[in-house]
Design a protein around this motif. Structure first.
Motif, PDB file in Angstrom:
ATOM      1  N   LEU A   1       0.827  -1.196   0.000  1.00  0.00           N
ATOM      2  CA  LEU A   1       0.000   0.000   0.000  1.00  0.00           C
ATOM      3  C   LEU A   1       0.869   1.257   0.000  1.00  0.00           C
ATOM      4  CD1 LEU A   1      -2.778   1.223   0.015  1.00  0.00           C
ATOM      5  CD2 LEU A   1      -2.845   1.006   2.506  1.00  0.00           C
ATOM      6  N   GLY A   2       1.984   1.222   0.730  1.00  0.00           N
ATOM      7  CA  GLY A   2       2.900   2.356   0.700  1.00  0.00           C
ATOM      8  C   GLY A   2       3.460   2.595  -0.695  1.00  0.00           C
ATOM      9  N   ALA A   3       3.797   1.503  -1.403  1.00  0.00           N
ATOM     10  CA  ALA A   3       4.295   1.641  -2.770  1.00  0.00           C
ATOM     11  C   ALA A   3       3.225   2.211  -3.691  1.00  0.00           C
ATOM     12  CB  ALA A   3       4.777   0.284  -3.286  1.00  0.00           C
ATOM     13  N   VAL A   4       1.987   1.749  -3.522  1.00  0.00           N
ATOM     14  CA  VAL A   4       0.885   2.271  -4.337  1.00  0.00           C
ATOM     15  C   VAL A   4       0.691   3.767  -4.084  1.00  0.00           C
ATOM     16  CG1 VAL A   4      -1.611   2.181  -4.705  1.00  0.00           C
ATOM     17  CG2 VAL A   4      -0.298   0.059  -4.528  1.00  0.00           C
ATOM     18  N   LEU A   5       0.724   4.168  -2.821  1.00  0.00           N
ATOM     19  CA  LEU A   5       0.565   5.584  -2.501  1.00  0.00           C
ATOM     20  C   LEU A   5       1.725   6.407  -3.042  1.00  0.00           C
ATOM     21  CD1 LEU A   5      -0.730   5.322   1.185  1.00  0.00           C
ATOM     22  CD2 LEU A   5      -2.023   6.065  -0.814  1.00  0.00           C
ATOM     23  N   GLY A   6       2.938   5.832  -3.031  1.00  0.00           N
ATOM     24  CA  GLY A   6       4.074   6.538  -3.608  1.00  0.00           C
ATOM     25  C   GLY A   6       3.907   6.765  -5.095  1.00  0.00           C
ATOM     26  N   VAL A   7       3.431   5.745  -5.800  1.00  0.00           N
ATOM     27  CA  VAL A   7       3.176   5.896  -7.239  1.00  0.00           C
ATOM     28  C   VAL A   7       2.085   6.931  -7.488  1.00  0.00           C
ATOM     29  CG1 VAL A   7       2.353   4.707  -9.298  1.00  0.00           C
ATOM     30  CG2 VAL A   7       3.987   3.581  -7.790  1.00  0.00           C
ATOM     31  N   LEU A   8       1.031   6.877  -6.696  1.00  0.00           N
ATOM     32  CA  LEU A   8      -0.049   7.853  -6.853  1.00  0.00           C
ATOM     33  C   LEU A   8       0.437   9.277  -6.575  1.00  0.00           C
ATOM     34  CD1 LEU A   8      -3.043   5.976  -5.171  1.00  0.00           C
ATOM     35  CD2 LEU A   8      -2.689   6.390  -7.609  1.00  0.00           C
ATOM     36  N   ALA A   9       1.310   9.420  -5.576  1.00  0.00           N
ATOM     37  CA  ALA A   9       1.814  10.757  -5.246  1.00  0.00           C
ATOM     38  C   ALA A   9       2.658  11.332  -6.376  1.00  0.00           C
ATOM     39  CB  ALA A   9       2.640  10.697  -3.960  1.00  0.00           C
ATOM     40  N   LEU A  10       3.336  10.477  -7.133  1.00  0.00           N
ATOM     41  CA  LEU A  10       4.181  10.940  -8.236  1.00  0.00           C
ATOM     42  C   LEU A  10       3.419  11.053  -9.550  1.00  0.00           C
ATOM     43  CD1 LEU A  10       7.393   8.850  -7.485  1.00  0.00           C
ATOM     44  CD2 LEU A  10       6.975  11.265  -6.963  1.00  0.00           C
ATOM     45  N   SER A  11       2.156  10.659  -9.558  1.00  0.00           N
ATOM     46  CA  SER A  11       1.357  10.708 -10.782  1.00  0.00           C
ATOM     47  C   SER A  11       0.629  12.044 -10.893  1.00  0.00           C
ATOM     48  CB  SER A  11       0.342   9.559 -10.790  1.00  0.00           C
ATOM     49  OG  SER A  11      -0.500   9.651 -11.922  1.00  0.00           O
ATOM     50  N   PRO A  12       0.860  12.824 -11.936  1.00  0.00           N
ATOM     51  CA  PRO A  12       0.162  14.115 -12.074  1.00  0.00           C
ATOM     52  C   PRO A  12      -1.354  13.978 -12.114  1.00  0.00           C
ATOM     53  CG  PRO A  12       2.024  13.960 -13.604  1.00  0.00           C
ATOM     54  CD  PRO A  12       1.828  12.595 -13.021  1.00  0.00           C
ATOM     55  N   SER A  13      -1.849  12.845 -12.622  1.00  0.00           N
ATOM     56  CA  SER A  13      -3.303  12.678 -12.733  1.00  0.00           C
ATOM     57  C   SER A  13      -3.984  12.585 -11.367  1.00  0.00           C
ATOM     58  CB  SER A  13      -3.625  11.425 -13.546  1.00  0.00           C
ATOM     59  OG  SER A  13      -3.111  10.259 -12.912  1.00  0.00           O
ATOM     60  N   SER A  14      -3.210  12.312 -10.321  1.00  0.00           N
ATOM     61  CA  SER A  14      -3.796  12.223  -8.981  1.00  0.00           C
ATOM     62  C   SER A  14      -4.127  13.587  -8.405  1.00  0.00           C
ATOM     63  CB  SER A  14      -2.834  11.492  -8.032  1.00  0.00           C
ATOM     64  OG  SER A  14      -2.558  10.182  -8.478  1.00  0.00           O
ATOM     65  N   TRP A  15      -3.448  14.619  -8.916  1.00  0.00           N
ATOM     66  CA  TRP A  15      -3.543  15.923  -8.257  1.00  0.00           C
ATOM     67  C   TRP A  15      -4.508  16.837  -8.979  1.00  0.00           C
ATOM     68  CZ3 TRP A  15      -1.948  15.692  -3.606  1.00  0.00           C
ATOM     69  CH2 TRP A  15      -0.917  14.823  -3.274  1.00  0.00           C
ATOM     70  N   ARG A  16      -5.753  16.398  -9.030  1.00  0.00           N
ATOM     71  CA  ARG A  16      -6.801  17.281  -9.537  1.00  0.00           C
ATOM     72  C   ARG A  16      -7.194  18.266  -8.444  1.00  0.00           C
ATOM     73  NH1 ARG A  16      -8.334  12.160 -11.717  1.00  0.00           N
ATOM     74  NH2 ARG A  16      -8.152  12.149 -14.007  1.00  0.00           N
ATOM     75  N   ALA A  17      -8.058  19.201  -8.795  1.00  0.00           N
ATOM     76  CA  ALA A  17      -8.409  20.288  -7.870  1.00  0.00           C
ATOM     77  C   ALA A  17      -8.933  19.796  -6.520  1.00  0.00           C
ATOM     78  CB  ALA A  17      -9.422  21.220  -8.532  1.00  0.00           C
ATOM     79  N   PRO A  18      -9.858  18.821  -6.459  1.00  0.00           N
ATOM     80  CA  PRO A  18     -10.338  18.367  -5.147  1.00  0.00           C
ATOM     81  C   PRO A  18      -9.228  17.771  -4.279  1.00  0.00           C
ATOM     82  CG  PRO A  18     -11.834  17.665  -6.878  1.00  0.00           C
ATOM     83  CD  PRO A  18     -10.603  18.175  -7.562  1.00  0.00           C
ATOM     84  N   THR A  19      -8.308  17.014  -4.912  1.00  0.00           N
ATOM     85  CA  THR A  19      -7.213  16.417  -4.145  1.00  0.00           C
ATOM     86  C   THR A  19      -6.264  17.490  -3.641  1.00  0.00           C
ATOM     87  OG1 THR A  19      -7.382  14.454  -5.565  1.00  0.00           O
ATOM     88  CG2 THR A  19      -5.431  14.639  -4.179  1.00  0.00           C
ATOM     89  N   ARG A  20      -5.976  18.480  -4.474  1.00  0.00           N
ATOM     90  CA  ARG A  20      -5.102  19.578  -4.040  1.00  0.00           C
ATOM     91  C   ARG A  20      -5.737  20.348  -2.896  1.00  0.00           C
ATOM     92  NH1 ARG A  20      -4.657  20.471  -9.682  1.00  0.00           N
ATOM     93  NH2 ARG A  20      -5.888  22.398  -9.475  1.00  0.00           N
ATOM     94  N   SER A  21      -7.034  20.563  -2.976  1.00  0.00           N
ATOM     95  CA  SER A  21      -7.731  21.262  -1.898  1.00  0.00           C
ATOM     96  C   SER A  21      -7.681  20.465  -0.602  1.00  0.00           C
ATOM     97  CB  SER A  21      -9.179  21.521  -2.314  1.00  0.00           C
ATOM     98  OG  SER A  21      -9.906  22.125  -1.267  1.00  0.00           O
ATOM     99  N   ALA A  22      -7.897  19.151  -0.704  1.00  0.00           N
ATOM    100  CA  ALA A  22      -7.825  18.305   0.487  1.00  0.00           C
ATOM    101  C   ALA A  22      -6.417  18.290   1.063  1.00  0.00           C
ATOM    102  CB  ALA A  22      -8.279  16.882   0.143  1.00  0.00           C
ATOM    103  N   LEU A  23      -5.405  18.266   0.188  1.00  0.00           N
ATOM    104  CA  LEU A  23      -4.020  18.292   0.665  1.00  0.00           C
ATOM    105  C   LEU A  23      -3.715  19.585   1.413  1.00  0.00           C
ATOM    106  CD1 LEU A  23      -1.099  17.345   0.840  1.00  0.00           C
ATOM    107  CD2 LEU A  23      -0.742  18.250  -1.470  1.00  0.00           C
ATOM    108  N   ALA A  24      -4.149  20.712   0.856  1.00  0.00           N
ATOM    109  CA  ALA A  24      -3.907  21.995   1.532  1.00  0.00           C
ATOM    110  C   ALA A  24      -4.584  22.028   2.894  1.00  0.00           C
ATOM    111  CB  ALA A  24      -4.410  23.143   0.652  1.00  0.00           C
ATOM    112  N   ARG A  25      -5.802  21.497   2.966  1.00  0.00           N
ATOM    113  CA  ARG A  25      -6.520  21.492   4.241  1.00  0.00           C
ATOM    114  C   ARG A  25      -5.819  20.611   5.269  1.00  0.00           C
ATOM    115  NH1 ARG A  25     -10.669  19.533   2.429  1.00  0.00           N
ATOM    116  NH2 ARG A  25     -10.664  17.415   3.259  1.00  0.00           N
TER     117      ARG A  25
END
Length: 267
Positions: free
Chosen positions: A31-55
Motif C-alpha cells: 500500500l505504501g508503494a501504491v501511494l508513492g506511485v499515486l503521489a508521483l502521478s500528475p493525474s492524482s492531483w486534480r483540484a479536489p485532491t489539491r484542496s484536500a491536501l492543503a486542508r
C-alpha cells in the motif's frame, strides 16, 4: 503425552501468527508503494485532491508547529547548559557545542518531530480512515468512479510527510541558533568558530544521512498508521489491537532507521 499435544497445538498457532505478521507487513509495504506511485502521478492531483491536501497540511502542521518549536527551544537551552557546564568541569569545553549539535539536531529533533506528528496527526487520521471505511465512504467513492486512495488517503499521507519535514527543519534551525546564543551570547565573536564546527559536523555524508533519515521518518509515520488502519481485521481481532499492532510496526521501523543512521554517522 499432554505436553506433546500442547507443543503440537502451539506450533500451528505460532506458524499462523508469523504468517499473519508477514502478510500484514507485505500489505503495508504494498500500500505504501501504491501511494508513492499515486503521489508521483500528475493525474492524482486534480483540484479536489489539491484542496484536500492543503486542508490536511494546514490542520496537521499549524496547531503543533509553535508548541513543538518552543519545546525544542527549551530542550536546546537545557541540554546546552548541562553539556557545557559538564564539559568545562572536565576541560573539554571545545567539544561541548559539537556534542549538543550532534545530539539535538542530528538525532533528537528529527525523531521527536516524527513521533509528535504520528501521535497528533497520522494515527488519528488512520482512525478517521477506518471510520470512513466502516461507514461505506470508500464503497461510495468507488461506485462514483473515484479512487478512495486518491481522494481520502493520499492527501493525509502527503500532509503527514510535509508536517514532519517542516517541524524537523524549523526546530533544527531554532536549535542551532539557540545553541550558539547559549554559549556565545548576542555577539559575533563566536561565528567563525561556530561555522567551522558546524561544517565539521555536517560534512557531505552526515548531511545526506540527516536528509534521508528525516525523509524516511516522515514516510514511516505517514504511511504505516494509514496503511494499518486499512488492513482487514483477522477474526477475533479488535480494532484497538489492530491499532496497537500498527503502532508497534511504526516504532519498529523508526528504531531500525535510527540504528542505521547511527551506524552511518559514527562507524
Amino acid at each position: 503425552m499432554a505436553s506433546a499435544k500442547l507443543a503440537t497445538g502451539a506450533a500451528p498457532r505460532w506458524g499462523s501468527a508469523f504468517l499473519a505478521w508477514v502478510v500484514a507487513w507485505v500489505r503495508v509495504v504494498w500500500l505504501g508503494a501504491v501511494l508513492g506511485v499515486l503521489a508521483l502521478s500528475p493525474s492524482s492531483w486534480r483540484a479536489p485532491t489539491r484542496s484536500a491536501l492543503a486542508r490536511h497540511a494546514y490542520t496537521d502542521t499549524a496547531p503543533i508547529l509553535a508548541g513543538f518549536t518552543l519545546l525544542s527551544a527549551l530542550l536546546t537551552l537545557v541540554i546546552t547548559r548541562i553539556v557545557v557546564v559538564t564539559a568545562q568541569s572536565y576541560g573539554l569545553s571545545q567539544y561541548a557545542l559539537e556534542m549538543v549539535i550532534r545530539v539535538l539536531v542530528l538525532e533528537l529533533i528529527p525523531l521527536g518531530a516524527a513521533l509528535v506528528v504520528a501521535l497528533r496527526c497520522t494515527i488519528p487520521n488512520g482512525a478517521a480512515l477506518a471510520g470512513l471505511r466502516r461507514r461505506g465512504r470508500f464503497t461510495a467513492l468507488a461506485g462514483a468512479g473515484q479512487d478512495p486512495l486518491v481522494v481520502e488517503v493520499l492527501p493525509r499521507m502527503v500532509a503527514g510527510i510535509f508536517s514532519t519535514v517542516t517541524l524537523a527543519a524549523l526546530s533544527s534551525v531554532v536549535g542551532m541558533v539557540l545553541a550558539y546564543l547559549a554559549v556565545y551570547g548576542f555577539t559575533e565573536a563566536g561565528l567563525a568558530a561556530y561555522s567551522r564546527m558546524f561544517g565539521r559536523v555536517f560534512d557531505g555524508t552526515v548531511s545526506l544521512i540527516f536528509i534521508l533519515k528525516t525523509f524516511f521518518f516522515s514516510l514511516a509515520v505517514s504511511i504505516i498508521p494509514l496503511a494499518s488502519s486499512l488492513l482487514d481485521l483477522r477474526p477475533g481481532t479488535s480494532r484497538e489491537a489492530a491499532a496497537l499492532q500498527g503502532l508497534v510496526r511504526m516504532f519498529a521501523v523508526l528504531l531500525v532507521l535510527e540504528a542505521v543512521s547511527l551506524v552511518g554517522n559514527y562507524y
